[in-house]
Design an enzyme around this catalytic site. Structure first.
Site, PDB file in Angstrom:
ATOM      1  N   ASP A   1      20.690  66.302  21.369  1.00  0.00           N
ATOM      2  CA  ASP A   1      21.688  67.348  21.140  1.00  0.00           C
ATOM      3  C   ASP A   1      21.176  68.427  20.186  1.00  0.00           C
ATOM      4  OD1 ASP A   1      23.583  65.753  22.643  1.00  0.00           O
ATOM      5  OD2 ASP A   1      23.688  64.495  20.867  1.00  0.00           O
TER       6      ASP A   1
ATOM      7  N   HIS B   1      23.364  69.616  29.270  1.00  0.00           N
ATOM      8  CA  HIS B   1      23.745  70.764  28.456  1.00  0.00           C
ATOM      9  C   HIS B   1      24.507  71.757  29.322  1.00  0.00           C
ATOM     10  CE1 HIS B   1      19.639  71.709  29.949  1.00  0.00           C
ATOM     11  NE2 HIS B   1      20.202  72.868  30.227  1.00  0.00           N
TER      12      HIS B   1
END
Ligand code: IMP
Length: 446
Positions: free
Chosen positions: A31, A59
């Site tokens: 992340d 994403h």
């Protein structure tokens, strides 16, 4: 999962010319914002290649007012002239992949011969997801230990079957009815025995599974190819290759914080996951948040389970997009980053989300650990040992000015520049890009 906003779609040109074939790797626990960098760079590349992990990663990319979600397909697919490749090292959930393809086509994205998928990629089947969820639930029950906090996407059980070989199903198997039927009949019978014995779970039926997955095979057939051959031809022809690593080095099966890791090699497996040798890659960009986060279980030496961590979480919107879980937040850890930069061979760093740190009176950088009374600069990549380290911090002054109007590195507040200089010094790798917001123009290239 991370997100990138693109406005307008014009890339900063200076950096990519010097990079050559480039690998993008997360240097923390995932992340980090890899999606934004991949989206920024794909314009300069002919191929965008995913080589590890599965639908545990992902994403979102925003182009204008449109938002695109990616889990398995490289975001290079948004540019029709870029060929997106899902290479052999990825584990594919065909249901998720077809859903992703459908969503993108419905949003007007061209998906034809610009998507190529390895015939040798392994397939995530319903029993993998079930096993992932059952084993995590059992581990969290009374007296249960060993909960990893997985995404429940069947990633570990699928890679386990790959290593086991006799219980593995590859994409090529979905294209051959006879082979798929034989395999599923035999494997589902075995899985049912295990699930009944370990979890008292009702049996799965192989037949509807066969029908569903052979149909998936038919839908995916036009995209399937020998991606190793394709990539070797592309490399020899001087095509520009961008490699999109999923997950992150601290989650690497061999070199991460075992056992709290994922089941693929996230920092070291590019050659395994593509069939290309090391010299096919000239640059490795290590993507790093200006602080640290982690989802799931496992040691996290610089975690701030306190108002500082809460402030980082709220300012950075640190909630998992895949699972919605609040991310654990803490100070940046240069012991871990020196290690992951070394493991992955990072030639440059991209520091993401620097704007989240605006407003702190002071900031801390972990430079060393103390383990059993001894100071060390080396990262012990073992969860049991890591649990016993005490971080040693360098404290730096923070800055209060928002970074909204900064358009060049030199315009950053002096204390922000100092923070970056200290990171560069402690990690030992030059910073090439600093991101100060989700939008493309909020990217400072050095
Ligand atoms: P799995 O990959 O679903 O088996 O999960 C293993 C561990 O890796 C868990 O702690 C997950 O939260 C973590 N993980 C896997 N993929 C990602 C990712 O893309 N970002 C952040 N954490 C991840």
């Amino acid at each position: 999962m991370s997100s990138a906003v693109d406005s307008p779609r014009s890339a900063p040109a200076a950096l990519p010319r010097t990079l050559g074939n480039t690998s993008i790797v997360g240097l923390q626990w995932g992340d980090e914002g890899k999606g934004k960098i991949v989206d920024l760079l794909t314009e300069h590349f002919d191929f965008a290649i995913r080589w590890n992990g599965g639908s545990n990663a992902g994403h979102t990319v925003k182009v204008g007012d449109k938002k695109y979600a990616f889990h398995l397909i490289p975001s290079g697919i948004l540019r029709p002239e870029c060929t997106s490749v899902i290479a052999n090292g990825v584990v594919i959930d065909p249901l998720k992949l077809l859903e992703e393809i459908d969503n993108l086509i419905n949003q007007g994205v061209k998906i034809e011969d610009n998507l190529r998928i390895s015939a040798h990629a392994h397939i995530v089947l319903p029993y993998h997801k079930l096993q992932d969820q059952l084993s995590e639930t059992a581990a969290s029950g009374a007296g249960g230990g060993g909960k990893i906090g997985t995404t429940g996407r069947g990633i570990g059980p699928c890679y386990a079957d790959k290593a086991n070989r006799t219980t593995a199903v590859r994409l090529i198997d979905l294209l051959d009815d006879g082979r798929l039927k034989d395999k599923l009949q035999r494997i589902v019978a075995q899985k049912n025995m295990i699930f009944a014995a370990l979890y008292n779970a009702p049996p799965l039926d192989w037949q509807p599974m066969f029908e569903q997955y052979r149909a998936c095979g038919e839908q995916l057939r036009p995209f399937v190819t020998d991606t190793t051959r394709l990539l070797h031809h592309a490399w020899k022809a001087g095509k520009r290759l961008l490699f999109e690593g999923a997950n992150a080095v601290l989650l690497d099966l061999d070199h991460g914080t075992f056992p709290f890791v994922t089941s693929s090699n996230c920092g070291t497996g590019l050659s395994v996951g593509t069939g290309l040798p090391g010299p096919a890659v000239q640059s490795t960009l290590g993507i790093v948040k200006a602080y640290s986060t982690r989802v799931g279980g496992g040691p996290f030496p610089t975690e701030q389970d306190n108002p500082t961590g809460n402030q980082i979480r709220e300012r950075g919107h640190e909630y998992g997009t895949t699972t919605g879980r609040p991310r654990r937040c803490g100070w940046i850890d240069c012991v871990a980053l020196r290690y992951t930069a070394a493991i992955s061979g990072a030639t440059g760093l991209c520091i993401m989300l620097l704007d989240v740190l605006s407003g702190f009176n002071e900031l801390k950088i972990c430079t060393h650990y103390e383990i059993h009374g001894t100071k060390t600069d080396w990262f012990p990549a073992d969860a049991l040992e890591l649990e016993h380290v005490t971080p040693i911090y360098e404290t730096l002054p923070g800055w209060h000015d928002p970074l909204d109007n900064v358009t060049a590195f030199d315009q950053l507040p002096a204390h922000a520049k100092n923070y970056l200089a200290r990171l560069e010094c402690h990690i030992g790798v030059p910073i090439k890009i600093v991101s100060i917001g989700a939008a493309r123009h909020q990217t400072l290239i050095r």
